[in-house]
Structure formats: structure tokens, C-alpha cells
Design a protein around this motif. Structure first.
Motif, short mmCIF file in Angstrom:
data_model
loop_
_atom_site.label_atom_id
_atom_site.label_comp_id
_atom_site.label_asym_id
_atom_site.label_seq_id
_atom_site.Cartn_x
_atom_site.Cartn_y
_atom_site.Cartn_z
N MET A 114 -19.50 -24.24 -9.34
CA MET A 114 -19.77 -24.46 -10.76
C MET A 114 -21.09 -25.21 -10.87
SD MET A 114 -17.39 -26.67 -13.37
CE MET A 114 -17.94 -27.24 -14.98
N SER A 115 -22.01 -24.67 -11.66
CA SER A 115 -23.28 -25.32 -11.93
C SER A 115 -23.31 -25.67 -13.40
CB SER A 115 -24.46 -24.40 -11.59
OG SER A 115 -24.42 -24.00 -10.24
N THR A 116 -23.61 -26.91 -13.74
CA THR A 116 -23.55 -27.31 -15.14
C THR A 116 -24.71 -28.22 -15.52
OG1 THR A 116 -22.17 -28.41 -16.81
CG2 THR A 116 -22.02 -29.26 -14.58
N LEU A 117 -25.26 -27.94 -16.68
CA LEU A 117 -26.23 -28.84 -17.31
C LEU A 117 -25.49 -29.57 -18.43
CD1 LEU A 117 -29.05 -29.97 -18.15
CD2 LEU A 117 -29.21 -27.99 -19.67
N GLU A 118 -25.55 -30.89 -18.43
CA GLU A 118 -24.95 -31.68 -19.49
C GLU A 118 -26.03 -32.50 -20.18
OE1 GLU A 118 -22.07 -31.51 -20.73
OE2 GLU A 118 -20.95 -30.38 -19.20
#
Length: 286
Positions: A114-118
Motif C-alpha cells: 500500500m502506497s499512500t499520500l496523506e
């Protein structure tokens, strides 16, 4: 751009079509093997209609698919409650979870990475109980205590994917605003920053901070998540969260664009080592 259930049907259908082709069967031949009309196989493969887990199992047997991980993934996409480990626990919370959230958790539980930008809040997989409670109360108005407790329980239960065998590999880029936005009060934020430092040291977690000094960047348009699956890249999907729903992007060009964007964000962000120092400095009042 589709809602979760439609994407899952289309992805499941496309994968079943690929498996049929690999088995050297026409749709008519596959239908005869399982005792169906050819039109049913076609509707399933195009995503025009849903398919029961039992029917998926029949097709997988007909196509001699022996890969246990792939079989389980496709059965879950069809809505199966079977399986063990980190899968299916969220069904106990059906009464409090909207369908789009259940779809998100299902994908999260099956993904290998999982790759996520927050840009606003700490990722749910890394939240402390107090932080999760404060975020949930702010994001979902009018909650009674019982429903709030249930949603926080779900948020914390999701974190088990990081402790599974094998664990989900999490790559997260956090805008500096995530670290400086005080949610729940000073004590809650202090504990949350400490939790981020602990998580960043896990081998399955890559955490990077995008400081304000980086200026404008491709992520200013908003947060996103990319789910990747080890069994087949055809099931990879981008998820965009909105206030009342989630949107799922499945086209290869969308996946490529968001993957390139995430790679660029990682390049401009601080290294994982420097990010640890940066988070610690904010925790010390810098």
C-alpha cells in the motif's frame, strides 16, 4: 473512475477471462464444463453482473487454477467470507460500516503493498486509539458513543495487516501539515508522533515527510492510496477518498500516473532517516 463494487466486478471478470484464455478454453466451452449458458460466462467476464463465490470456485476448478493465494483473492473479490488470518473480520461490523468502507478494508486486507499520500491526517494504519477517536468524531458528525467506539475498533483492527504473515508493506508520504495539525489536543499529538517514530522503524513500513520547504508538489490536489497485489498487477487500484464516498481508478494509465506521482513525492520528501529526525524535532517543539 468507478465505485468500489463495480471495480471489483470488472477486475474479477477480467482476471477470470484471462485464466480461461490461459486454459485454452472458449467462453462456450467453459460454460459447458460448469453447466451454464455461455451468456452467463460473458456477463461475469465483462463485469455486467455479479458472481457468487461458489460460481467463481467452479470456474477456477474448471480452469485448473491451483495458486491458493490467487484463488483466495478472487473469491474475496466475489464476496466470500471464507479464509483465515487477517481476512473477513470486518463483517462483524456490517451494521456500522458503509459499503465503500467495507470495500476499502477488503482491498487493504488482501493487498501485498500500500502506497499512500496523506495531506491532512495520520494514515489509519498508524493512528493511536486516542487520535483515531478524535479524527473519527470530527469526520463523522452526530455519532453516539456506541457507534463511535465501533468505528474506532475497526480503525485499530485494520492495523493488524502490518503484523500479519506476511505483513502488508506500507509506504507513506506525509505532508508536514499532518504532523503539525493538532488533533485531540497536545497529549494526543505527542503520543501520536511517538507512535509514528515506532512504526517508521518497522521493516515493513517506509515513512517519509514532505516538509513545507518542498513547496508546491503533485500531491497538493489531495491524498490517495495505491493498493498492489502480488498475485496479479491487474488487480492494482487507486483509491481517492471523498467526504461521502470513495472512488476507485483501475485503468492502467491512471495507475501509471499515480505511481509516477508517488515516486516523485518520495523523491522530493525527506529520506526515511531524516524523516525520523524531523518527526522527533516536531515532537520536541521545533
Amino acid at each position: 473512475m468507478q465505485h468500489g463494487p463495480a471495480v471489483r466486478r470488472r477486475k474479477l471478470g477480467a482476471e477470470l477471462r484471462a485464466l480461461r484464455t490461459s486454459a485454452g478454453l472458449t467462453s462456450g466451452e467453459a460454460a459447458r464444463l460448469v453447466g451454464w449458458h455461455q451468456s452467463k460466462v460473458s456477463r461475469i467476464e465483462t463485469g455486467a453482473s455479479g458472481v457468487k463465490p461458489a460460481d467463481v470456485r467452479l470456474l477456477l476448478d474448471a480452469y485448473a487454477v491451483a495458486d491458493a493465494q490467487l484463488r483466495e483473492l478472487l473469491l474475496v473479490l466475489a464476496g466470500s467470507d471464507e479464509g483465515g488470518g487477517r481476512h473477513h473480520w470486518w463483517h462483524a461490523y456490517r451494521g456500522v460500516l458503509p459499503p465503500t468502507y467495507r470495500d476499502f478494508i477488503s482491498l487493504e486486507s488482501q493487498a501485498s503493498a500500500m502506497s499512500t499520500l496523506e495531506t491532512s491526517v495520520v494514515p489509519g494504519l498508524l493512528q493511536t486509539p486516542a487520535y483515531a477517536r478524535a479524527v473519527t468524531r470530527a469526520a463523522v458528525g452526530g455519532l453516539d458513543d456506541e457507534r463511535l467506539d465501533a468505528l474506532v475498533e475497526v480503525r485499530l483492527a485494520r492495523q493488524d495487516v502490518l503484523r500479519s504473515d506476511p505483513p502488508l508493506k506500507l509506504s507513506a508520504v506525509l505532508d508536514e501539515a499532518v504532523l503539525r495539525r493538532e488533533i485531540g489536543g497536545p497529549d494526543v499529538m505527542e503520543q501520536q508522533l511517538e507512535r509514528l517514530l515506532e512504526a517508521a522503524r518497522l521493516p515493513q513500513v517506509r515513512l517519509q515527510v514532505l516538509p513545507f520547504a518542498a513547496g508546491a508538489h503533485v500531491g497538493v490536489t489531495g491524498p490517495f492510496v495505491i493498493f498492489s497485489f502480488s498475485s496479479t498487477s491487474d488487480l492494482d487500484v487507486v483509491v481517492l477518498d471523498h467526504l461521502t464516498s470513495s472512488l476507485y481508478l483501475e485503468r492502467k494509465e491512471d495507475l501509471r500516473a499515480y505511481t509516477e506521482a508517488f515516486n516523485a513525492l518520495q523523491f522530493h520528501a525527506l529520506s526515511p532517516e531524516d524523516s525520523l529526525d524531523y518527526i522527533a524535532g516536531i515532537g520536541d517543539g521545533a
